[in-house]
Write a protein that holds these residues in place. Structure first.
Motif, short mmCIF file in Angstrom:
data_model
loop_
_atom_site.label_atom_id
_atom_site.label_comp_id
_atom_site.label_asym_id
_atom_site.label_seq_id
_atom_site.Cartn_x
_atom_site.Cartn_y
_atom_site.Cartn_z
N UNK A 156 0.81 -1.21 0.00
CA UNK A 156 0.00 0.00 0.00
C UNK A 156 0.84 1.25 0.00
N UNK A 157 1.97 1.20 0.69
CA UNK A 157 2.89 2.34 0.73
C UNK A 157 3.48 2.61 -0.64
N UNK A 158 3.86 1.54 -1.36
CA UNK A 158 4.45 1.71 -2.69
C UNK A 158 3.40 2.15 -3.72
N UNK A 159 2.17 1.67 -3.56
CA UNK A 159 1.09 2.13 -4.44
C UNK A 159 0.84 3.63 -4.22
N UNK A 160 0.95 4.07 -2.97
CA UNK A 160 0.80 5.49 -2.65
C UNK A 160 1.86 6.32 -3.34
N UNK A 161 3.10 5.80 -3.37
CA UNK A 161 4.19 6.51 -4.03
C UNK A 161 3.92 6.65 -5.53
N UNK A 162 3.38 5.60 -6.13
CA UNK A 162 3.03 5.64 -7.55
C UNK A 162 1.96 6.71 -7.81
N UNK A 163 0.94 6.76 -6.96
CA UNK A 163 -0.12 7.77 -7.10
C UNK A 163 0.44 9.17 -6.89
N UNK A 164 1.43 9.30 -6.04
CA UNK A 164 2.08 10.59 -5.80
C UNK A 164 2.74 11.11 -7.07
N UNK A 165 3.41 10.24 -7.80
CA UNK A 165 4.03 10.63 -9.07
C UNK A 165 2.98 11.10 -10.08
N UNK A 166 1.86 10.41 -10.13
CA UNK A 166 0.77 10.78 -11.05
C UNK A 166 0.20 12.15 -10.67
N UNK A 167 -0.01 12.37 -9.38
CA UNK A 167 -0.54 13.65 -8.91
C UNK A 167 0.40 14.81 -9.25
N UNK A 168 1.69 14.60 -9.12
CA UNK A 168 2.66 15.65 -9.46
C UNK A 168 2.54 16.04 -10.93
N UNK A 169 2.39 15.05 -11.79
CA UNK A 169 2.26 15.34 -13.23
C UNK A 169 0.97 16.08 -13.54
N UNK A 170 -0.13 15.63 -12.95
CA UNK A 170 -1.43 16.22 -13.26
C UNK A 170 -1.52 17.67 -12.78
N UNK A 171 -0.99 17.95 -11.59
CA UNK A 171 -1.07 19.32 -11.07
C UNK A 171 -0.21 20.28 -11.88
N UNK A 172 0.96 19.84 -12.32
CA UNK A 172 1.81 20.71 -13.15
C UNK A 172 1.21 20.91 -14.54
N UNK A 173 0.65 19.85 -15.10
CA UNK A 173 0.01 19.96 -16.41
C UNK A 173 -1.14 20.97 -16.37
N UNK A 174 -1.89 20.96 -15.30
CA UNK A 174 -3.01 21.87 -15.14
C UNK A 174 -2.56 23.33 -15.13
N UNK A 175 -1.32 23.58 -14.64
CA UNK A 175 -0.81 24.94 -14.51
C UNK A 175 0.12 25.35 -15.66
N UNK A 176 0.27 24.49 -16.67
CA UNK A 176 1.25 24.71 -17.72
C UNK A 176 1.02 26.01 -18.50
N UNK A 177 -0.24 26.37 -18.74
CA UNK A 177 -0.54 27.56 -19.55
C UNK A 177 0.00 28.85 -18.92
N UNK A 178 0.28 28.83 -17.62
CA UNK A 178 0.82 30.02 -16.97
C UNK A 178 2.18 30.39 -17.57
N UNK A 179 2.93 29.39 -18.01
CA UNK A 179 4.26 29.66 -18.59
C UNK A 179 4.13 30.43 -19.90
N UNK A 180 3.10 30.11 -20.69
CA UNK A 180 2.93 30.72 -22.01
C UNK A 180 2.70 32.22 -21.94
N UNK A 181 2.30 32.70 -20.77
CA UNK A 181 2.08 34.14 -20.61
C UNK A 181 3.39 34.95 -20.64
N UNK A 182 4.52 34.25 -20.54
CA UNK A 182 5.81 34.92 -20.58
C UNK A 182 6.19 35.36 -22.00
#
Length: 441
Positions: A414-440
Protein backbone atom coordinates in the motif's frame (compact mmCIF):
# COMPACT_ATOMS: atom_id res chain seq x y z
CA UNK A 1 17.34 43.99 -29.34
CA UNK A 2 16.58 40.31 -28.71
CA UNK A 3 16.78 38.09 -31.76
CA UNK A 4 13.74 35.78 -31.60
CA UNK A 5 15.22 33.49 -34.23
CA UNK A 6 18.46 32.86 -32.37
CA UNK A 7 19.18 29.14 -32.71
CA UNK A 8 18.72 26.89 -29.68
CA UNK A 9 18.80 23.12 -29.20
CA UNK A 10 15.40 21.87 -30.42
CA UNK A 11 15.44 18.38 -31.94
CA UNK A 12 15.33 15.16 -29.94
CA UNK A 13 18.85 14.41 -31.14
CA UNK A 14 20.21 17.77 -29.98
CA UNK A 15 18.52 17.48 -26.58
CA UNK A 16 19.85 13.94 -26.26
CA UNK A 17 23.41 15.02 -27.12
CA UNK A 18 23.22 17.86 -24.59
CA UNK A 19 21.97 15.37 -21.99
CA UNK A 20 24.69 12.74 -22.53
CA UNK A 21 27.19 14.27 -20.07
CA UNK A 22 24.40 14.57 -17.49
CA UNK A 23 23.49 10.89 -18.02
CA UNK A 24 26.94 9.83 -16.91
CA UNK A 25 27.10 12.24 -13.99
CA UNK A 26 23.61 11.29 -12.86
CA UNK A 27 24.50 7.62 -13.00
CA UNK A 28 27.28 8.42 -10.54
CA UNK A 29 24.89 9.97 -8.00
CA UNK A 30 22.64 6.92 -7.37
CA UNK A 31 25.74 4.73 -7.59
CA UNK A 32 26.93 6.41 -4.38
CA UNK A 33 23.65 5.44 -2.72
CA UNK A 34 23.88 1.89 -4.07
CA UNK A 35 27.47 1.52 -2.83
CA UNK A 36 26.61 2.94 0.61
CA UNK A 37 23.58 0.65 0.82
CA UNK A 38 25.69 -2.30 -0.31
CA UNK A 39 28.42 -1.53 2.23
CA UNK A 40 25.86 -1.44 5.05
CA UNK A 41 23.70 -4.26 3.66
CA UNK A 42 26.57 -6.73 3.71
CA UNK A 43 27.54 -6.18 7.36
CA UNK A 44 25.16 -9.04 8.31
CA UNK A 45 23.12 -6.91 10.74
CA UNK A 46 20.01 -4.97 9.72
CA UNK A 47 20.74 -2.13 12.17
CA UNK A 48 23.52 -0.69 9.99
CA UNK A 49 21.31 -0.47 6.92
CA UNK A 50 18.34 0.79 8.94
CA UNK A 51 20.47 3.51 10.58
CA UNK A 52 21.90 4.62 7.25
CA UNK A 53 18.38 4.71 5.78
CA UNK A 54 16.99 6.98 8.49
CA UNK A 55 20.05 9.23 8.76
CA UNK A 56 20.46 9.76 5.03
CA UNK A 57 16.71 10.35 4.63
CA UNK A 58 16.79 13.13 7.23
CA UNK A 59 19.97 14.69 5.81
CA UNK A 60 18.60 14.42 2.29
CA UNK A 61 15.43 16.19 3.37
CA UNK A 62 17.44 19.02 4.91
CA UNK A 63 19.87 19.43 2.00
CA UNK A 64 17.32 18.94 -0.79
CA UNK A 65 15.05 21.48 0.90
CA UNK A 66 17.61 24.03 -0.25
CA UNK A 67 17.65 22.69 -3.79
CA UNK A 68 16.35 26.13 -4.78
CA UNK A 69 20.01 27.17 -4.73
CA UNK A 70 20.53 25.05 -7.85
CA UNK A 71 17.11 25.41 -9.43
CA UNK A 72 16.84 29.15 -8.86
CA UNK A 73 20.35 29.63 -10.22
CA UNK A 74 19.58 27.64 -13.39
CA UNK A 75 16.43 29.55 -14.32
CA UNK A 76 17.79 33.04 -13.65
CA UNK A 77 21.20 32.38 -15.22
CA UNK A 78 19.64 30.77 -18.33
CA UNK A 79 17.35 33.74 -18.93
CA UNK A 80 20.18 36.22 -18.33
CA UNK A 81 22.35 34.19 -20.71
CA UNK A 82 19.61 34.51 -23.34
CA UNK A 83 19.79 38.30 -22.84
CA UNK A 84 23.65 38.26 -22.84
CA UNK A 85 23.70 39.97 -19.42
CA UNK A 86 26.95 38.39 -18.20
CA UNK A 87 27.67 40.76 -15.31
CA UNK A 88 24.30 40.01 -13.71
CA UNK A 89 24.97 36.28 -14.15
CA UNK A 90 28.10 36.63 -12.00
CA UNK A 91 26.26 38.71 -9.39
CA UNK A 92 23.50 36.07 -9.21
CA UNK A 93 26.13 33.37 -8.71
CA UNK A 94 27.85 35.29 -5.89
CA UNK A 95 24.57 36.23 -4.18
CA UNK A 96 23.48 32.60 -4.04
CA UNK A 97 26.85 31.42 -2.70
CA UNK A 98 26.61 33.92 0.16
CA UNK A 99 23.03 32.79 0.88
CA UNK A 100 24.15 29.13 0.83
CA UNK A 101 26.90 29.70 3.40
CA UNK A 102 24.53 31.57 5.73
CA UNK A 103 21.96 28.77 5.51
CA UNK A 104 24.60 26.11 6.18
CA UNK A 105 25.87 27.97 9.26
CA UNK A 106 22.34 28.09 10.72
CA UNK A 107 21.76 24.37 10.07
CA UNK A 108 25.01 23.44 11.82
CA UNK A 109 23.98 25.50 14.84
CA UNK A 110 20.70 23.54 14.94
CA UNK A 111 22.48 20.16 14.93
CA UNK A 112 21.45 19.07 18.49
CA UNK A 113 17.79 19.85 17.77
CA UNK A 114 17.85 18.00 14.45
CA UNK A 115 19.37 14.87 16.02
CA UNK A 116 16.90 14.86 18.93
CA UNK A 117 13.91 15.31 16.60
CA UNK A 118 15.14 12.39 14.47
CA UNK A 119 15.50 10.24 17.58
CA UNK A 120 11.91 10.87 18.64
CA UNK A 121 10.42 10.74 15.15
CA UNK A 122 11.61 7.24 14.19
CA UNK A 123 10.85 3.98 16.01
CA UNK A 124 14.22 2.20 16.07
CA UNK A 125 16.32 0.29 18.59
CA UNK A 126 18.74 2.06 20.93
CA UNK A 127 21.71 0.67 18.97
CA UNK A 128 20.28 1.96 15.70
CA UNK A 129 19.63 5.37 17.26
CA UNK A 130 23.29 5.65 18.28
CA UNK A 131 24.39 4.80 14.75
CA UNK A 132 22.01 7.45 13.38
CA UNK A 133 23.49 10.03 15.75
CA UNK A 134 27.03 9.09 14.69
CA UNK A 135 26.25 9.53 10.99
CA UNK A 136 24.40 12.81 11.36
CA UNK A 137 27.00 14.36 13.70
CA UNK A 138 29.59 14.02 10.92
CA UNK A 139 27.49 14.49 7.79
CA UNK A 140 25.97 17.80 8.90
CA UNK A 141 29.36 19.52 8.52
CA UNK A 142 29.37 18.71 4.80
CA UNK A 143 26.34 20.97 4.22
CA UNK A 144 28.30 24.19 3.40
CA UNK A 145 30.17 22.40 0.63
CA UNK A 146 27.10 20.55 -0.66
CA UNK A 147 24.99 23.72 -0.91
CA UNK A 148 27.72 25.61 -2.78
CA UNK A 149 28.00 22.65 -5.15
CA UNK A 150 24.28 23.09 -5.91
CA UNK A 151 24.95 26.65 -7.05
CA UNK A 152 27.99 25.79 -9.16
CA UNK A 153 26.04 23.02 -10.92
CA UNK A 154 23.12 25.41 -11.48
CA UNK A 155 25.44 27.99 -13.03
CA UNK A 156 26.88 25.58 -15.60
CA UNK A 157 23.45 24.13 -16.44
CA UNK A 158 22.15 27.67 -16.93
CA UNK A 159 24.81 28.49 -19.54
CA UNK A 160 24.33 25.02 -21.12
CA UNK A 161 27.80 23.77 -20.17
CA UNK A 162 26.43 20.39 -19.10
CA UNK A 163 29.81 18.71 -19.60
CA UNK A 164 31.35 20.79 -16.79
CA UNK A 165 28.47 20.31 -14.34
CA UNK A 166 28.61 16.59 -15.12
CA UNK A 167 32.35 16.43 -14.51
CA UNK A 168 31.81 18.01 -11.09
CA UNK A 169 29.24 15.38 -10.10
CA UNK A 170 31.38 12.52 -11.43
CA UNK A 171 34.41 13.69 -9.42
CA UNK A 172 32.27 14.17 -6.29
CA UNK A 173 30.67 10.73 -6.63
CA UNK A 174 33.92 8.94 -7.44
CA UNK A 175 35.63 10.46 -4.42
CA UNK A 176 32.64 9.62 -2.25
CA UNK A 177 32.55 5.97 -3.33
CA UNK A 178 36.32 5.55 -3.02
CA UNK A 179 36.60 7.14 0.42
CA UNK A 180 33.49 5.48 1.86
CA UNK A 181 34.64 2.05 0.65
CA UNK A 182 38.09 2.62 2.14
CA UNK A 183 36.75 3.75 5.52
CA UNK A 184 34.23 0.89 5.75
CA UNK A 185 36.14 -2.02 4.21
CA UNK A 186 39.71 -1.18 5.28
CA UNK A 187 39.18 0.71 8.55
CA UNK A 188 35.92 -0.99 9.65
CA UNK A 189 34.24 2.33 10.45
CA UNK A 190 30.76 1.20 9.22
CA UNK A 191 28.27 4.12 9.47
CA UNK A 192 30.97 6.60 10.51
CA UNK A 193 32.99 5.67 7.41
CA UNK A 194 30.09 6.39 5.04
CA UNK A 195 29.55 9.82 6.63
CA UNK A 196 33.25 10.69 6.48
CA UNK A 197 33.39 9.70 2.81
CA UNK A 198 30.65 12.21 1.98
CA UNK A 199 32.16 14.95 4.13
CA UNK A 200 35.69 14.82 2.72
CA UNK A 201 34.67 14.29 -0.92
CA UNK A 202 32.32 17.32 -0.77
CA UNK A 203 35.01 19.72 0.39
CA UNK A 204 37.65 18.47 -2.04
CA UNK A 205 35.19 18.87 -4.93
CA UNK A 206 33.93 22.34 -4.00
CA UNK A 207 37.45 23.73 -3.58
CA UNK A 208 38.53 22.41 -6.99
CA UNK A 209 35.49 23.81 -8.81
CA UNK A 210 35.41 27.19 -7.10
CA UNK A 211 38.94 27.78 -8.36
CA UNK A 212 38.06 26.42 -11.80
CA UNK A 213 34.90 28.57 -12.04
CA UNK A 214 36.79 31.76 -11.21
CA UNK A 215 39.16 31.25 -14.15
CA UNK A 216 36.33 29.99 -16.41
CA UNK A 217 34.32 33.19 -15.86
CA UNK A 218 37.37 35.40 -16.35
CA UNK A 219 38.13 33.74 -19.69
CA UNK A 220 34.60 33.22 -21.12
CA UNK A 221 32.94 36.48 -20.08
CA UNK A 222 36.11 38.62 -19.89
CA UNK A 223 34.98 39.73 -16.41
CA UNK A 224 36.79 39.40 -13.09
CA UNK A 225 34.24 38.29 -10.43
CA UNK A 226 33.99 40.99 -7.73
CA UNK A 227 31.86 41.50 -4.63
CA UNK A 228 30.18 44.66 -5.89
CA UNK A 229 26.56 45.67 -6.60
CA UNK A 230 25.35 42.51 -4.88
CA UNK A 231 22.94 44.33 -2.55
CA UNK A 232 20.30 45.57 -5.00
CA UNK A 233 16.83 45.50 -3.34
CA UNK A 234 14.87 44.69 -6.52
CA UNK A 235 17.26 41.89 -7.51
CA UNK A 236 17.32 40.46 -3.98
CA UNK A 237 13.53 40.58 -3.75
CA UNK A 238 13.16 38.70 -7.04
CA UNK A 239 15.77 36.17 -5.95
CA UNK A 240 14.06 35.77 -2.58
CA UNK A 241 10.64 35.16 -4.16
CA UNK A 242 11.98 32.56 -6.58
CA UNK A 243 14.12 30.85 -3.96
CA UNK A 244 11.42 30.84 -1.28
CA UNK A 245 8.84 29.25 -3.59
CA UNK A 246 11.29 26.55 -4.63
CA UNK A 247 12.32 26.07 -0.98
CA UNK A 248 8.71 25.38 0.02
CA UNK A 249 8.22 23.13 -3.00
CA UNK A 250 11.43 21.16 -2.34
CA UNK A 251 10.74 20.95 1.39
CA UNK A 252 7.40 19.29 0.67
CA UNK A 253 9.00 16.95 -1.87
CA UNK A 254 11.78 15.83 0.47
CA UNK A 255 9.31 15.52 3.33
CA UNK A 256 7.29 13.11 1.19
CA UNK A 257 10.30 10.78 0.95
CA UNK A 258 11.03 11.19 4.64
CA UNK A 259 7.38 10.32 5.28
CA UNK A 260 7.83 7.24 3.09
CA UNK A 261 10.77 6.18 5.28
CA UNK A 262 8.82 6.98 8.44
CA UNK A 263 5.81 4.84 7.45
CA UNK A 264 8.19 2.04 6.47
CA UNK A 265 9.83 2.19 9.91
CA UNK A 266 6.41 1.67 11.49
CA UNK A 267 6.15 -1.65 9.64
CA UNK A 268 9.40 -2.91 11.19
CA UNK A 269 13.16 -2.66 10.58
CA UNK A 270 13.05 -5.38 7.90
CA UNK A 271 10.64 -3.31 5.80
CA UNK A 272 12.62 -0.17 6.55
CA UNK A 273 15.75 -1.88 5.22
CA UNK A 274 13.94 -3.33 2.18
CA UNK A 275 12.47 0.04 1.24
CA UNK A 276 15.96 1.53 1.47
CA UNK A 277 17.18 -1.05 -1.03
CA UNK A 278 14.22 -0.64 -3.38
CA UNK A 279 14.39 3.14 -3.23
CA UNK A 280 17.82 2.91 -4.87
CA UNK A 281 16.03 1.73 -8.03
CA UNK A 282 13.69 4.74 -7.90
CA UNK A 283 16.58 7.13 -7.26
CA UNK A 284 18.60 5.56 -10.07
CA UNK A 285 15.73 6.04 -12.51
CA UNK A 286 15.01 9.58 -11.33
CA UNK A 287 18.58 10.79 -11.70
CA UNK A 288 18.83 9.10 -15.08
CA UNK A 289 15.63 10.75 -16.32
CA UNK A 290 16.56 14.05 -14.72
CA UNK A 291 19.32 14.32 -17.31
CA UNK A 292 16.67 15.53 -19.75
CA UNK A 293 15.10 17.78 -17.13
CA UNK A 294 18.48 19.33 -16.25
CA UNK A 295 19.50 19.95 -19.86
CA UNK A 296 16.04 21.27 -20.69
CA UNK A 297 16.11 23.79 -17.80
CA UNK A 298 18.82 25.81 -19.50
CA UNK A 299 17.23 25.61 -22.95
CA UNK A 300 13.78 26.56 -21.63
CA UNK A 301 15.20 29.59 -19.80
CA UNK A 302 17.13 30.55 -22.93
CA UNK A 303 14.04 30.40 -25.18
CA UNK A 304 12.11 32.55 -22.71
CA UNK A 305 15.00 35.03 -22.55
CA UNK A 306 14.85 35.20 -26.37
CA UNK A 307 11.00 35.35 -26.39
CA UNK A 308 10.91 32.40 -28.81
CA UNK A 309 7.60 30.60 -28.17
CA UNK A 310 7.91 28.18 -31.09
CA UNK A 311 11.28 26.94 -29.87
CA UNK A 312 9.92 26.64 -26.33
CA UNK A 313 7.02 24.40 -27.36
CA UNK A 314 9.28 22.23 -29.53
CA UNK A 315 11.69 21.68 -26.62
CA UNK A 316 8.80 20.80 -24.30
CA UNK A 317 7.38 18.18 -26.69
CA UNK A 318 10.71 16.58 -27.60
CA UNK A 319 12.05 16.43 -24.05
CA UNK A 320 8.90 14.79 -22.63
CA UNK A 321 8.89 12.16 -25.37
CA UNK A 322 12.58 11.42 -24.84
CA UNK A 323 12.11 11.13 -21.09
CA UNK A 324 9.24 8.64 -21.42
CA UNK A 325 11.08 6.44 -23.94
CA UNK A 326 14.16 6.38 -21.73
CA UNK A 327 12.02 5.42 -18.72
CA UNK A 328 10.72 2.41 -20.64
CA UNK A 329 14.32 1.36 -21.33
CA UNK A 330 15.17 1.66 -17.63
CA UNK A 331 12.20 -0.58 -16.77
CA UNK A 332 13.41 -3.19 -19.25
CA UNK A 333 16.82 -3.19 -17.56
CA UNK A 334 15.12 -3.69 -14.18
CA UNK A 335 13.07 -6.55 -15.65
CA UNK A 336 16.28 -8.35 -16.66
CA UNK A 337 18.62 -7.59 -13.76
CA UNK A 338 16.40 -6.98 -10.70
CA UNK A 339 17.24 -10.16 -8.78
CA UNK A 340 20.95 -9.97 -9.51
CA UNK A 341 21.11 -6.39 -8.24
CA UNK A 342 19.17 -7.26 -5.05
CA UNK A 343 21.47 -10.20 -4.35
CA UNK A 344 24.51 -7.96 -4.78
CA UNK A 345 23.21 -5.23 -2.48
CA UNK A 346 22.36 -7.52 0.47
CA UNK A 347 23.23 -11.01 1.71
CA UNK A 348 20.38 -11.09 4.27
CA UNK A 349 17.88 -13.68 3.00
CA UNK A 350 14.75 -12.15 4.53
CA UNK A 351 15.56 -8.80 2.91
CA UNK A 352 16.07 -10.49 -0.45
CA UNK A 353 12.76 -12.37 -0.15
CA UNK A 354 10.71 -9.26 0.73
CA UNK A 355 12.42 -7.27 -2.05
CA UNK A 356 11.42 -9.85 -4.68
CA UNK A 357 7.76 -9.45 -3.63
CA UNK A 358 7.86 -5.73 -4.49
CA UNK A 359 9.28 -6.06 -8.00
CA UNK A 360 6.12 -4.82 -9.78
CA UNK A 361 6.35 -1.33 -8.23
CA UNK A 362 9.96 -0.92 -9.31
CA UNK A 363 8.97 -1.93 -12.85
CA UNK A 364 6.12 0.56 -13.37
CA UNK A 365 7.27 3.66 -11.45
CA UNK A 366 9.95 4.97 -13.92
CA UNK A 367 7.62 5.47 -16.91
CA UNK A 368 4.86 7.00 -14.76
CA UNK A 369 7.30 9.32 -12.99
CA UNK A 370 9.04 10.48 -16.17
CA UNK A 371 6.33 13.07 -16.83
CA UNK A 372 6.58 14.86 -13.48
CA UNK A 373 10.40 14.86 -13.63
CA UNK A 374 10.37 16.53 -17.04
CA UNK A 375 7.65 19.01 -16.14
CA UNK A 376 9.73 20.02 -13.12
CA UNK A 377 12.62 20.91 -15.44
CA UNK A 378 10.33 22.95 -17.69
CA UNK A 379 8.86 24.94 -14.81
CA UNK A 380 12.32 25.53 -13.27
CA UNK A 381 13.72 26.86 -16.55
CA UNK A 382 10.71 29.16 -16.82
CA UNK A 383 11.19 30.26 -13.15
CA UNK A 384 7.47 29.54 -12.72
CA UNK A 385 8.14 28.74 -9.08
CA UNK A 386 4.84 29.70 -7.45
CA UNK A 387 3.01 27.16 -9.61
CA UNK A 388 5.60 24.50 -8.75
CA UNK A 389 5.12 25.22 -5.06
CA UNK A 390 1.34 24.99 -5.19
CA UNK A 391 1.34 21.81 -7.28
CA UNK A 392 3.78 20.09 -4.93
CA UNK A 393 1.86 21.07 -1.80
CA UNK A 394 -1.36 19.59 -3.16
CA UNK A 395 0.44 16.41 -4.28
CA UNK A 396 2.28 15.82 -1.00
CA UNK A 397 -0.72 16.41 1.27
CA UNK A 398 -2.73 14.01 -0.89
CA UNK A 399 0.11 11.46 -0.78
CA UNK A 400 0.28 11.56 3.03
CA UNK A 401 -3.47 11.01 3.40
CA UNK A 402 -3.53 8.24 0.78
CA UNK A 403 -0.49 6.46 2.25
CA UNK A 404 -2.01 6.32 5.74
CA UNK A 405 -5.08 4.49 4.48
CA UNK A 406 -3.43 2.24 1.89
CA UNK A 407 -0.65 1.18 4.27
CA UNK A 408 -3.23 0.36 6.95
CA UNK A 409 -5.03 -2.06 4.64
CA UNK A 410 -2.27 -3.32 2.32
CA UNK A 411 0.94 -2.93 4.34
CA UNK A 412 4.13 -2.13 2.47
CA UNK A 413 2.48 -2.72 -0.90
CA UNK A 414 0.00 0.00 0.00
CA UNK A 415 2.89 2.34 0.73
CA UNK A 416 4.45 1.71 -2.69
CA UNK A 417 1.09 2.13 -4.44
CA UNK A 418 0.80 5.49 -2.65
CA UNK A 419 4.19 6.51 -4.03
CA UNK A 420 3.03 5.64 -7.55
CA UNK A 421 -0.12 7.77 -7.10
CA UNK A 422 2.08 10.59 -5.80
CA UNK A 423 4.03 10.63 -9.07
CA UNK A 424 0.77 10.78 -11.05
CA UNK A 425 -0.54 13.65 -8.91
CA UNK A 426 2.66 15.65 -9.46
CA UNK A 427 2.26 15.34 -13.23
CA UNK A 428 -1.43 16.22 -13.26
CA UNK A 429 -1.07 19.32 -11.07
CA UNK A 430 1.81 20.71 -13.15
CA UNK A 431 0.01 19.96 -16.41
CA UNK A 432 -3.01 21.87 -15.14
CA UNK A 433 -0.81 24.94 -14.51
CA UNK A 434 1.25 24.71 -17.72
CA UNK A 435 -0.54 27.56 -19.55
CA UNK A 436 0.82 30.02 -16.97
CA UNK A 437 4.26 29.66 -18.59
CA UNK A 438 2.93 30.72 -22.01
CA UNK A 439 2.08 34.14 -20.61
CA UNK A 440 5.81 34.92 -20.58
CA UNK A 441 5.83 35.16 -24.40
Amino acid sequence: MINKNYPVNLSKKQIFLLSIPIFFSNLAIPLVGVIDTGLMGNLSETKYLAATSVATSVMTMIIWSFGFLRMGTVGIVAQLFGKSDYREIIRTLLRNIIIALLIAFIIILLKPIIINLTKHFFSTSIETQELIKTYMSIRIFSIPAELVIYIIVGFYLGIQKTNISSLLIIILSTLNITLSSFFVLSLNLNVLGVALGTLISSYITVIIFLIFTYFFISKKFQIIPKLEKLIVPTKLFKLFNINFDIFIRTFFLTFSFLWFTYIGSKLGEDYLAVNTILMQFVVFASFFLDAYAFSTEGIIGFTIGRKNKKSFLTVVKNSIQLSFLTALMVSILYLIFFKQIINTITDVEILRYISYKHFLWILVIPSIASFCYQLDGIFIGATQTREMRNAMMVSVVSFIIISIYLTKFFGNHGLWFSLLLFMILRSLTLYFLFNRILKKF
